[in-house]
Design a protein around this motif. Structure first.
Motif, PDB file in Angstrom:
ATOM      1  N   TYR A  56       1.097  -0.930   0.250  1.00 12.10           N
ATOM      2  CA  TYR A  56       0.005  -0.123   0.129  1.00 12.10           C
ATOM      3  C   TYR A  56       0.882   1.399  -0.165  1.00 12.10           C
ATOM      4  CZ  TYR A  56      -2.942   3.999   2.053  1.00 12.10           C
ATOM      5  OH  TYR A  56      -3.831   4.055   1.960  1.00 12.10           O
ATOM      6  N   GLN A  57       1.864   1.404   0.432  1.00 10.88           N
ATOM      7  CA  GLN A  57       2.867   2.038   1.012  1.00 10.88           C
ATOM      8  C   GLN A  57       4.022   2.671  -0.796  1.00 10.88           C
ATOM      9  OE1 GLN A  57       3.417   5.343   3.675  1.00 10.88           O
ATOM     10  NE2 GLN A  57       1.312   4.003   4.319  1.00 10.88           N
ATOM     11  N   LEU A  60       0.498   3.614  -2.773  1.00 14.64           N
ATOM     12  CA  LEU A  60       0.790   5.224  -2.891  1.00 14.64           C
ATOM     13  C   LEU A  60       1.539   6.176  -2.921  1.00 14.64           C
ATOM     14  CD1 LEU A  60      -1.720   6.485  -1.177  1.00 14.64           C
ATOM     15  CD2 LEU A  60      -0.485   6.369   0.719  1.00 14.64           C
ATOM     16  N   HIS A  61       3.104   6.198  -2.377  1.00 15.96           N
ATOM     17  CA  HIS A  61       3.655   6.928  -2.779  1.00 15.96           C
ATOM     18  C   HIS A  61       4.930   6.931  -4.681  1.00 15.96           C
ATOM     19  CE1 HIS A  61       5.579   8.178   1.155  1.00 15.96           C
ATOM     20  NE2 HIS A  61       4.621   7.202   1.617  1.00 15.96           N
ATOM     21  N   ARG A  68      -3.836   9.233  -5.769  1.00 17.40           N
ATOM     22  CA  ARG A  68      -3.667   9.332  -3.879  1.00 17.40           C
ATOM     23  C   ARG A  68      -4.851   9.408  -3.164  1.00 17.40           C
ATOM     24  NH1 ARG A  68       2.055  12.751  -3.449  1.00 17.40           N
ATOM     25  NH2 ARG A  68       2.841  11.179  -4.628  1.00 17.40           N
ATOM     26  N   ASP A  69      -6.025  10.120  -3.052  1.00 19.87           N
ATOM     27  CA  ASP A  69      -6.849  10.290  -2.634  1.00 19.87           C
ATOM     28  C   ASP A  69      -8.258   9.275  -2.863  1.00 19.87           C
ATOM     29  OD1 ASP A  69      -6.164  12.399  -1.506  1.00 19.87           O
ATOM     30  OD2 ASP A  69      -6.913  14.216  -2.123  1.00 19.87           O
ATOM     31  N   GLU A  71      -7.137   6.441  -3.691  1.00 21.59           N
ATOM     32  CA  GLU A  71      -6.790   4.736  -2.948  1.00 21.59           C
ATOM     33  C   GLU A  71      -6.788   4.895  -1.572  1.00 21.59           C
ATOM     34  OE1 GLU A  71      -5.748   1.167  -3.474  1.00 21.59           O
ATOM     35  OE2 GLU A  71      -6.246   2.523  -4.656  1.00 21.59           O
ATOM     36  N   LYS A  72      -6.662   6.208  -0.796  1.00 22.33           N
ATOM     37  CA  LYS A  72      -6.719   6.607   0.902  1.00 22.33           C
ATOM     38  C   LYS A  72      -8.386   6.039   0.795  1.00 22.33           C
ATOM     39  CE  LYS A  72      -3.125   9.830   1.146  1.00 22.33           C
ATOM     40  NZ  LYS A  72      -2.797  10.518   1.850  1.00 22.33           N
ATOM     41  N   ASP A  73      -9.422   6.426  -0.078  1.00 25.08           N
ATOM     42  CA  ASP A  73     -10.448   6.446   0.479  1.00 25.08           C
ATOM     43  C   ASP A  73     -10.774   4.489   0.344  1.00 25.08           C
ATOM     44  OD1 ASP A  73     -11.121   9.062   0.717  1.00 25.08           O
ATOM     45  OD2 ASP A  73     -12.016   8.998  -1.383  1.00 25.08           O
ATOM     46  N   GLN A  74     -10.585   4.014  -0.674  1.00 16.92           N
ATOM     47  CA  GLN A  74     -10.622   2.909  -0.822  1.00 16.92           C
ATOM     48  C   GLN A  74      -9.757   2.292   0.212  1.00 16.92           C
ATOM     49  OE1 GLN A  74     -12.810   2.477  -3.349  1.00 16.92           O
ATOM     50  NE2 GLN A  74     -11.624   0.942  -3.676  1.00 16.92           N
ATOM     51  N   GLN A  75      -8.334   2.247   0.761  1.00 13.71           N
ATOM     52  CA  GLN A  75      -7.844   1.548   2.190  1.00 13.71           C
ATOM     53  C   GLN A  75      -9.203   2.312   3.094  1.00 13.71           C
ATOM     54  OE1 GLN A  75      -5.381  -0.021   1.436  1.00 13.71           O
ATOM     55  NE2 GLN A  75      -4.850  -0.546   3.767  1.00 13.71           N
ATOM     56  N   PHE A  76      -9.710   2.953   3.041  1.00 14.52           N
ATOM     57  CA  PHE A  76     -10.631   3.143   4.369  1.00 14.52           C
ATOM     58  C   PHE A  76     -11.633   2.923   4.282  1.00 14.52           C
ATOM     59  CE2 PHE A  76     -13.944   5.823   6.424  1.00 14.52           C
ATOM     60  CZ  PHE A  76     -13.295   5.913   7.756  1.00 14.52           C
TER      61      PHE A  76
END
Length: 117
Positions: A56-57, A60-61, A68-69, A71-76
């Motif tokens: 994931y990191q 993301l990077h 990125r946003d 993917e952060k939503d998907q991870q949440f």
């Protein structure tokens, strides 16, 4: 050339995993949810957690800012799904397998195929 890049990324992920083999990606001392506690005390789940967090990191990077946003939503959303498993080991393991496949595909399609390699 592409195979060399994939191999290098695999080696990177593997080396990061080996250095954290028995440590979840979060503080087990602070684990309050049943799913988190189960991950901390089940080696196969712990290892899956570290592998997923590492992938994931990397994803993301490597994604452009706009991605990125999302993917952060998907991870949440995925974390909520994983946590809904409670202490059910098989449910947690399935959640990790599915999310790992999603991230691996994203890494392959969106990151490695477009990189300056």
């Amino acid at each position: 050339m592409r195979q060399k890049v994939i191999y290098s990324a695999t080696l990177l992920v593997s080396s990061l995993l080996m250095s954290n083999t028995h440590a979840a990606s979060f503080s087990c001392k602070a684990a309050k949810l049943k799913a988190e506690q189960k991950i901390c005390y089940t080696l196969v789940l712990n290892d899956a957690d570290v592998r997923l967090a590492t992938t994931y990191q990397i994803v993301l990077h490597a994604l452009p800012m706009g991605g990125r946003d999302a993917e952060k939503d998907q991870q949440f959303k995925w974390l909520k799904q994983r946590n809904a498993c409670g202490s059910n080991t098989q449910c947690i393991q399935r959640a990790y397998q599915q999310r790992q496949q999603q991230l691996d595909l994203l890494l392959q399609e969106r990151v490695l195929s477009h990189g300056p390699f």
